[in-house]
Write an enzyme that holds these catalytic residues in place. Sequence first.
Site, PDB file in Angstrom:
ATOM      1  N   HIS A   1      -9.057  16.483-107.216  1.00 26.89           N
ATOM      2  CA  HIS A   1      -8.054  15.799-106.376  1.00 26.89           C
ATOM      3  C   HIS A   1      -8.191  14.276-106.476  1.00 26.89           C
ATOM      4  O   HIS A   1      -7.978  13.561-105.495  1.00 26.89           O
ATOM      5  CB  HIS A   1      -8.179  16.231-104.912  1.00 26.89           C
ATOM      6  CG  HIS A   1      -7.914  17.682-104.684  1.00 26.89           C
ATOM      7  ND1 HIS A   1      -6.678  18.166-104.311  1.00 26.89           N
ATOM      8  CD2 HIS A   1      -8.706  18.781-104.787  1.00 26.89           C
ATOM      9  CE1 HIS A   1      -6.736  19.484-104.187  1.00 26.89           C
ATOM     10  NE2 HIS A   1      -7.955  19.883-104.477  1.00 26.89           N
TER      11      HIS A   1
ATOM     12  N   ASN B   1      -3.804  23.144 -99.481  1.00 20.86           N
ATOM     13  CA  ASN B   1      -3.093  23.032-100.760  1.00 20.86           C
ATOM     14  C   ASN B   1      -1.630  23.428-100.575  1.00 20.86           C
ATOM     15  O   ASN B   1      -1.250  23.930 -99.516  1.00 20.86           O
ATOM     16  CB  ASN B   1      -3.722  23.974-101.802  1.00 20.86           C
ATOM     17  CG  ASN B   1      -4.973  23.383-102.452  1.00 20.86           C
ATOM     18  OD1 ASN B   1      -5.229  22.188-102.367  1.00 20.86           O
ATOM     19  ND2 ASN B   1      -5.742  24.225-103.101  1.00 20.86           N
TER      20      ASN B   1
HETATM   21 FE1  HDE Z   1     -11.696  21.258-102.281  1.00 19.77          FE
HETATM   22  N1  HDE Z   1     -12.926  19.716-102.721  1.00 19.77           N
HETATM   23  N2  HDE Z   1     -13.190  22.565-102.716  1.00 19.77           N
HETATM   24  N3  HDE Z   1     -10.449  22.835-101.989  1.00 19.77           N
HETATM   25  N4  HDE Z   1     -10.215  20.011-101.872  1.00 19.77           N
HETATM   26  C1  HDE Z   1     -12.599  18.414-102.658  1.00 19.77           C
HETATM   27  O1  HDE Z   1     -13.903  16.746-101.669  1.00 19.77           O
HETATM   28  C2  HDE Z   1     -14.479  22.243-102.876  1.00 19.77           C
HETATM   29  C3  HDE Z   1     -10.782  24.151-102.050  1.00 19.77           C
HETATM   30  C4  HDE Z   1      -8.975  20.331-101.392  1.00 19.77           C
HETATM   31  O2  HDE Z   1      -7.227  14.256-100.528  1.00 19.77           O
HETATM   32  C5  HDE Z   1     -13.768  17.493-102.843  1.00 19.77           C
HETATM   33  O3  HDE Z   1     -13.483  14.655-100.902  1.00 19.77           O
HETATM   34  C6  HDE Z   1     -15.275  23.433-103.015  1.00 19.77           C
HETATM   35  C7  HDE Z   1      -9.769  24.978-101.460  1.00 19.77           C
HETATM   36  C8  HDE Z   1      -8.194  19.138-101.201  1.00 19.77           C
HETATM   37  O4  HDE Z   1      -9.316  13.648-100.370  1.00 19.77           O
HETATM   38  C9  HDE Z   1     -14.947  18.467-103.002  1.00 19.77           C
HETATM   39  C10 HDE Z   1     -14.400  24.478-102.941  1.00 19.77           C
HETATM   40  C11 HDE Z   1      -8.806  24.096-101.051  1.00 19.77           C
HETATM   41  C12 HDE Z   1      -9.019  18.083-101.581  1.00 19.77           C
HETATM   42  C13 HDE Z   1     -14.262  19.815-102.893  1.00 19.77           C
HETATM   43  C14 HDE Z   1     -13.107  23.931-102.743  1.00 19.77           C
HETATM   44  C15 HDE Z   1      -9.244  22.768-101.392  1.00 19.77           C
HETATM   45  C16 HDE Z   1     -10.268  18.673-101.979  1.00 19.77           C
HETATM   46  C17 HDE Z   1     -13.607  16.455-103.903  1.00 19.77           C
HETATM   47  C18 HDE Z   1     -14.712  25.956-103.050  1.00 19.77           C
HETATM   48  C19 HDE Z   1      -7.469  24.418-100.387  1.00 19.77           C
HETATM   49  C20 HDE Z   1      -8.684  16.612-101.615  1.00 19.77           C
HETATM   50  C21 HDE Z   1     -13.403  15.139-103.202  1.00 19.77           C
HETATM   51  C22 HDE Z   1     -15.668  26.413-102.144  1.00 19.77           C
HETATM   52  C23 HDE Z   1      -7.628  24.959 -99.076  1.00 19.77           C
HETATM   53  C24 HDE Z   1      -8.850  15.947-100.305  1.00 19.77           C
HETATM   54  C25 HDE Z   1     -13.574  15.439-101.805  1.00 19.77           C
HETATM   55  C26 HDE Z   1      -8.425  14.495-100.406  1.00 19.77           C
HETATM   56  C27 HDE Z   1     -11.383  17.924-102.391  1.00 19.77           C
HETATM   57  C28 HDE Z   1     -14.956  20.949-102.939  1.00 19.77           C
HETATM   58  C29 HDE Z   1     -11.945  24.715-102.665  1.00 19.77           C
HETATM   59  C30 HDE Z   1      -8.439  21.623-101.104  1.00 19.77           C
HETATM   60  C31 HDE Z   1     -15.795  18.292-104.222  1.00 19.77           C
HETATM   61  C32 HDE Z   1     -16.770  23.470-103.238  1.00 19.77           C
HETATM   62  C33 HDE Z   1      -9.794  26.492-101.280  1.00 19.77           C
HETATM   63  C34 HDE Z   1      -6.758  19.038-100.701  1.00 19.77           C
HETATM   64  O5  HDE Z   1     -15.876  18.322-101.980  1.00 19.77           O
END
Ligand code: HDE
Length: 703
Positions: free
Chosen positions: A94, A167
């Site tokens: 993202h 999302n």
């Molecule tokens: Fe994320 N995800 N994610 N994700 N995600 C990040 O956090 C992660 C997941 C989502 O505009 C990171 O600040 C893991 C699902 C959005 O700043 C990180 C897993 C969904 C955004 C991270 C998931 C998301 C992130 C990278 C599986 C939808 C951007 C930078 C367990 C519900 C937020 C940050 C923004 C961002 C990890 C799965 C949505 C690395 C480990 C499911 C919208 O922490």
Amino acid sequence: MEGVILSPMPNKKNVPARETKTAKTAKANQTNGGETHQRATTDLLLTTNQGLPISDNQNSLKGGDRGPTLLEDFILREKITHFDHERIPERIVHARGSGAHGYFQPYKSMKHVTSANFLSDPKIKTPVFVRFSTVAGGAGSVDLPRDVRGFAVKFYTQEGNFDLVGNNIPVFFIQDAIKFPDLIHSVKMEADRGYPQAGSAHDTFWDFVSLMPEALHMVMWAMSDRAIPRSFRMMEGFGVNTFRLVNSEGMSKFVKFHWRPVLGTAAVLWDEAVKISGADPDYHRRDLFEAIASGNFPEFEFGLQILDDKTADKLPFDVLDATKLIPEELVPVEIVGKMVLDRNPDNFFAETEQVAFCPSHVVPGIDFSEDPLLQGRLFSYLDTQLSRLGSPNFHQLPINAPKCPFANMQRDGHMQMMVHKGRGNYEPNSIEPKGERETPTGFRTAPIPLEGTKVRLRAESFKDHYSQARLFYRSVTPQEQKHIAMALTFELSKVDIPEIRKKMLGHLSVIDEKLGAKVADGLGMTGEAIAATPAAKPIDLDQSPALRLYGKYKPTLKGRKVGILLADGFDAKLKDALVAAVKKEGATPAIIAPKVGGVMDSAGKKIMAEVALSGSPSIMFDAVAVLAGPVGDKSLSAEPDSISFLLDADRHLKAIAVAGAPNLAKKTHVDGVVGVTDLRANGDISKFIDFARNGKVWERDTA
Ligand code: HDE
């Protein structure tokens, strides 16, 4: 002790004007090729970070005017050093995103299901910051790759910040957080070659999917038009993971969060996406910024799908499995409030880049489920902020700080902004009896009974990977199905290793035999599928029309953009009527001309253009019109840009209006085509508007 941020950085609003003698007298020396850059008034002064007024910002300190630069130049060193450190690590996923401020207001009280204060009273207006994003590309990548979009909302409630990090697709690729690094490594640019940027059409992603059938449901969504949205303003949002709502009696229910765009959902076609990425890599960011700047505030309704444990137990899938959705036909979405985005960020870096979302940021009344993906997320986001923002004090940055008082015994650390007073930096203490203490109304975890043995196991109830992929594919419209098949064919054509393609064909045939056959035919690989053996036999679930992108919302032209190409000799009255009709729909007209300086109307009057044709191909608009007189028509029909303007508009199924351009219409074969209106009489404008309201003229989609 309440948190106080001391000494904000100087900006126009909070720095008093100062005038120094030095600045005034030095004026005569400040030149750059004879140009003076200094204001000898009481305006804001340019200073170093220590507040020292700068008399020359054009020249470094040298030993002679042609001599070497001196190490002594602390002003140069401070400026360059700061510049060298302007970037922070981009988000691992993202990275590319756009933000906006706004507010949320409930329509009604939801006290019976949640004690969350921001949902308790329609009078409570909660400030929000939203960040929309793509997933796979870097921070400088284009806005319109085929990708999932992030939809993250920070509610600054009176009980602390609640981050709903969702999302635009209601399910996820994997069931367990331990697979996330594998998934992301596979979709990001390949490790040795460093490409492709922001694209899933390559070996490693499809290799991963072919080996992890749990990804198939989300893959169907990612291959659908949802992954190439027309605008952030026209996307649905989903919390994806199942959460819990808890009321003041401690009663809890499962909940899925939804966002519904008031403008309805819309997507572009793949060919449009490819061309938009070239013509305007900032397409979505610009669209969001311009909409807010012009007062067309994006709005999203907030919906809750609430279900008790008993209902959850009866579903043919597990609510803790993030690769599954709950069809609205089984559990309706209750619309409970609205979010309005009414202010652009003042500074992209300070706000959009530094905002730190964490699913673990909840408020009393909202709690987590045991979804193993969510459980991993609760750890990951806090961890990532520590490396991305570099400090455990990231919550003190203005964009991240709660707007309610916040205080505890956490102290010191990198870039501490608060000056904590006193000795009572532990709890309990008797030294500061008025210091901060626990409160019975604070956050309480819902007392959910747990039992079990320590295991590394996937629950049996998580085993069916095909039924919901099939449900989605069979529920959407024929056009959407066609686009899914085309996207799969395109992506798999870019996979070099035939074995991966064959395995994918096997999976697709289990989802839907006809889909598998179509993609196999598109690849020229009929009969080459490697059969997949599902762990659980897929079942045919009742179709869910609510999953459609098209047909769920009322036709509208609101918030859309209509491109009006003018050429010499056009009918000014007709143009005015068209502009008025477009505005009446709540859409924005854009006046395009071959030259930005303008064109002559039929009365010989010069009309200025807003944009030049070369920089405004029809892909930038939702519907288009061409108005010309005989002279203009002649030059347009000899001009490649105007020819592709109409050819593309036709190919991209847009409503088209033509007036006084018979030669161009003939050359581009749009004459007599469905969805193309000849505006000879003003009355025909309404016909054009009717087509345009539908977004796409699907009857033309026969190719
Ligand atoms: Fe994320 N995800 N994610 N994700 N995600 C990040 O956090 C992660 C997941 C989502 O505009 C990171 O600040 C893991 C699902 C959005 O700043 C990180 C897993 C969904 C955004 C991270 C998931 C998301 C992130 C990278 C599986 C939808 C951007 C930078 C367990 C519900 C937020 C940050 C923004 C961002 C990890 C799965 C949505 C690395 C480990 C499911 C919208 O922490």
